[in-house]
Every structure is written in C-alpha cells, then in structure tokens.
Design a protein around this motif. Structure first.
Motif, PDB file in Angstrom:
ATOM      1  N   GLU A 119       0.854  -1.193   0.173  1.00  7.85           N
ATOM      2  CA  GLU A 119      -0.063  -0.086  -0.163  1.00  7.85           C
ATOM      3  C   GLU A 119       0.983   1.270   0.010  1.00  7.85           C
ATOM      4  O   GLU A 119       2.096   1.189   0.641  1.00  7.85           O
ATOM      5  CB  GLU A 119      -1.039  -0.014   1.291  1.00  7.85           C
ATOM      6  N   ARG A 121       2.162   5.050   0.861  1.00 10.76           N
ATOM      7  CA  ARG A 121       1.997   5.833   1.915  1.00 10.76           C
ATOM      8  C   ARG A 121       1.717   7.437   1.565  1.00 10.76           C
ATOM      9  O   ARG A 121       2.062   7.848   0.438  1.00 10.76           O
ATOM     10  CB  ARG A 121       3.216   5.865   2.782  1.00 10.76           C
ATOM     11  N   LEU A 122       1.035   8.055   2.301  1.00 10.15           N
ATOM     12  CA  LEU A 122       0.654   9.465   2.070  1.00 10.15           C
ATOM     13  C   LEU A 122       1.641  10.342   2.416  1.00 10.15           C
ATOM     14  O   LEU A 122       2.097  10.124   3.712  1.00 10.15           O
ATOM     15  CB  LEU A 122      -0.731   9.779   2.714  1.00 10.15           C
ATOM     16  N   GLN A 124       2.317  14.446   2.917  1.00  9.62           N
ATOM     17  CA  GLN A 124       1.704  15.735   2.836  1.00  9.62           C
ATOM     18  C   GLN A 124       2.597  16.770   3.313  1.00  9.62           C
ATOM     19  O   GLN A 124       3.451  16.711   4.159  1.00  9.62           O
ATOM     20  CB  GLN A 124       0.586  15.715   3.711  1.00  9.62           C
ATOM     21  N   THR A 146       8.332  18.690   3.993  1.00 11.32           N
ATOM     22  CA  THR A 146       7.493  18.241   5.044  1.00 11.32           C
ATOM     23  C   THR A 146       8.184  18.459   6.411  1.00 11.32           C
ATOM     24  O   THR A 146       8.848  19.203   6.427  1.00 11.32           O
ATOM     25  CB  THR A 146       7.648  16.638   4.564  1.00 11.32           C
ATOM     26  N   VAL A 171      -0.735  16.497  -1.347  1.00 11.44           N
ATOM     27  CA  VAL A 171      -0.757  15.080  -0.811  1.00 11.44           C
ATOM     28  C   VAL A 171      -0.424  14.193  -1.728  1.00 11.44           C
ATOM     29  O   VAL A 171      -0.835  14.156  -3.030  1.00 11.44           O
ATOM     30  CB  VAL A 171      -2.104  14.850  -0.363  1.00 11.44           C
ATOM     31  N   THR A 173       0.632   9.942  -2.827  1.00 11.97           N
ATOM     32  CA  THR A 173       0.645   8.692  -2.666  1.00 11.97           C
ATOM     33  C   THR A 173       1.904   8.127  -3.238  1.00 11.97           C
ATOM     34  O   THR A 173       2.066   8.003  -4.287  1.00 11.97           O
ATOM     35  CB  THR A 173      -0.782   8.040  -3.270  1.00 11.97           C
ATOM     36  N   SER A 183      -0.395   9.253  -7.181  1.00 12.85           N
ATOM     37  CA  SER A 183      -1.167  10.362  -7.273  1.00 12.85           C
ATOM     38  C   SER A 183      -0.641  11.342  -6.581  1.00 12.85           C
ATOM     39  O   SER A 183       0.312  11.560  -5.678  1.00 12.85           O
ATOM     40  CB  SER A 183      -2.488  10.055  -6.801  1.00 12.85           C
TER      41      SER A 183
END
Length: 276
Positions: A119, A121-122, A124, A146, A171, A173, A183
């Motif tokens: 998966e 990770r985010l 931001q 960040t 943000v 991904t 994304s």
C-alpha cells in the motif's frame, strides 16, 4: 557583583571569538553511503511504476538467458577450432552484459515486486517547486516541504499538470520502496498557473546518457573481444590475451567518452541556471 559582571563580559568575548567551522568535504565513506542508499532505493529505476520496472526486469532476464546460451555455444564450438584459451576469452565478454543488467536492473526489480502488493504511503506538505523535467527519462520532479525537511519525488509529467505555480499544500501517494508517485492531490486554491520553460536539448541528451552508456559499453567489449578471439592468430595464449585486452580497451574507451560527455553536459546545464 562587579567581579561577576567582568566574568560574564569575558565569556561573551570568548564566544564572539569562536568562528563557525567550515563544512567538511564529503568523505569516501559518505560517498559510499550515498551510493548504497541510491541503490537501495532502486537506483536508476527509482520513481518508475512498479509494473513497468517488473516488465523491464523480465526483459533483462531474457537477455541474460540469451547471453548464457551464447557462452555455452562458444564453449562448445570454439575449442575444437581455436582452443580453450580463445574460447574462454571469447565467452568472458558475454559476462559483462549480465553483470551490467544485474547491477542496474536487479535492485529496482526486487523493490518493484514488493511495491506491486504494498500500500502506498501518504506524504503531505507544502509545495516548494515542480518541474516536468528531471535527470530521469520520462519523469518530472516535485519538491515538497514536509516535517522531515524538503523531499524530492520523481513524478510522471502527466500528474504535474494540476500542480500550480503558487505555494499550496499537496498530498502524494508514494510506494514505499521505489518511491513511485501514484497520485498527486492539491489542497487549496490554484491561483498561479505553472509555466514550463522549453526543455533544452542538452537536458534530453543528459537523460539518455545513463541508458546509452551501459549498452554501448557492453557492445564495445563484446565486439572487440570476440572479433579478436575468432581471428586466426597462431599462439593461443597471445591470442586469448589480445582478445581480452582489446575488449577491455574498447570498454574503457566508451566509459571514458561517456564520463567526459556527462561532465560537459552538466557544465552546460549549470551554466543555464540563473545566478543570484
């Protein structure tokens, strides 16, 4: 009281005399550590989609199998004609493509297999800068502020179209291993449109050089080695040694030319950067 003030004044004078230490030059250990981190992050394949990297890995495995078959054919058919020294010398050159594929493709291929099921990770942070061009072919660059500092991400140019020119929060991904940006989301108003300057030709050549160099190096070594190894030279030891020397010389020449061109291109790119 007066004595205490004099001591404080003396301490302040000593503090003023302390000069800041100049930054130490990058040591060999730091350079080695940076190289290891680069390889651990996928090397030249960092930032690319895991599916694409896996596909490239399968192609590389196919090429390696072909090289092994050629080595086997040389060791079977060449000894009766030229002898074992020439056969070994001719087959050694075909190990180089396998070694190059393993060093350039294997690290990214291993990480891509993990990222296909992992998966993302985010990430931001605040947008610092974006460009549709980077040193990696077909990828742009995104810089985000960040909590851990400014991070750089290699991003497909199609995902940078929605990124504005003003400072907004974004943000991302990102896959955990290859750091492929799946994304890009923009939080806030897109006030200023991002203007993309024309890509100079030297930048395109700089992107292509890391791909062309290993291919040209392998071809030069294989052609030079095998051309001499399969030539009718009487003395087997001299024949085999000459084949290896010619292959190594041609490979070294290609590497030297590539290194010279890379430095020249980097100088041209740095000259384009406006100086403040």
């Amino acid at each position: 009281m007066g004595k205490k003030r004099a001591q404080v004044r003396q301490v302040r004078q000593q503090i003023r005399k302390v000069q800041p230490k100049s930054g130490a030059p990058t040591s060999a250990g730091q350079t080695r550590r940076q190289r290891e981190q680069f390889v651990q992050a996928g090397g030249m394949l960092q930032g690319y989609a895991p599916d694409l990297v896996v596909r490239i890995g399968y192609y590389a495995i196919g090429i390696a199998v072909v090289c092994l078959l050629i080595i086997a054919a040389i060791l079977i058919f060449v000894p009766p004609i030229y002898g074992w020294p020439d056969a070994v010398a001719a087959s050694i050159a075909w190990v180089l493509p396998i070694a190059l594929l393993a060093s350039f493709i294997a690290p990214g291929f291993r990480l891509a297999l993990k990222d296909r099921k992992a998966e993302g990770r985010l990430v931001q942070g605040q947008l610092v800068g974006a460009s549709s061009v980077s040193t990696s072919m077909g990828l742009g660059m995104l810089m985000v502020q960040t909590r851990g500092g400014v991070e750089q991400f290699l991003v497909p140019p199609a995902r940078l179209k929605q990124v504005p020119g003003n400072q907004v929060n974004v943000v991302l991904t990102v896959t955990p291993n290859l750091r492929h940006v799946r994304s890009v989301g923009v939080m806030g108003q897109r006030v200023v449109g991002r203007v993309e300057p024309a890509v100079p030709p030297v930048m395109k050549r700089l992107q292509q050089l890391p791909v062309i160099t290993p291919v040209a190096l392998a071809l030069a070594a294989v052609i030079g080695d095998d051309a001499v190894a399969l030539s009718p030279i009487p003395n087997q030891l001299i024949h085999a040694s000459l084949a290896i020397l010619v292959g190594a010389a041609l490979g070294a020449a290609v590497y030297g030319i590539s290194f010279f061109l890379q430095r020249r291109m980097m100088t041209e790119v740095q000259a384009m950067v406006p100086k403040g």
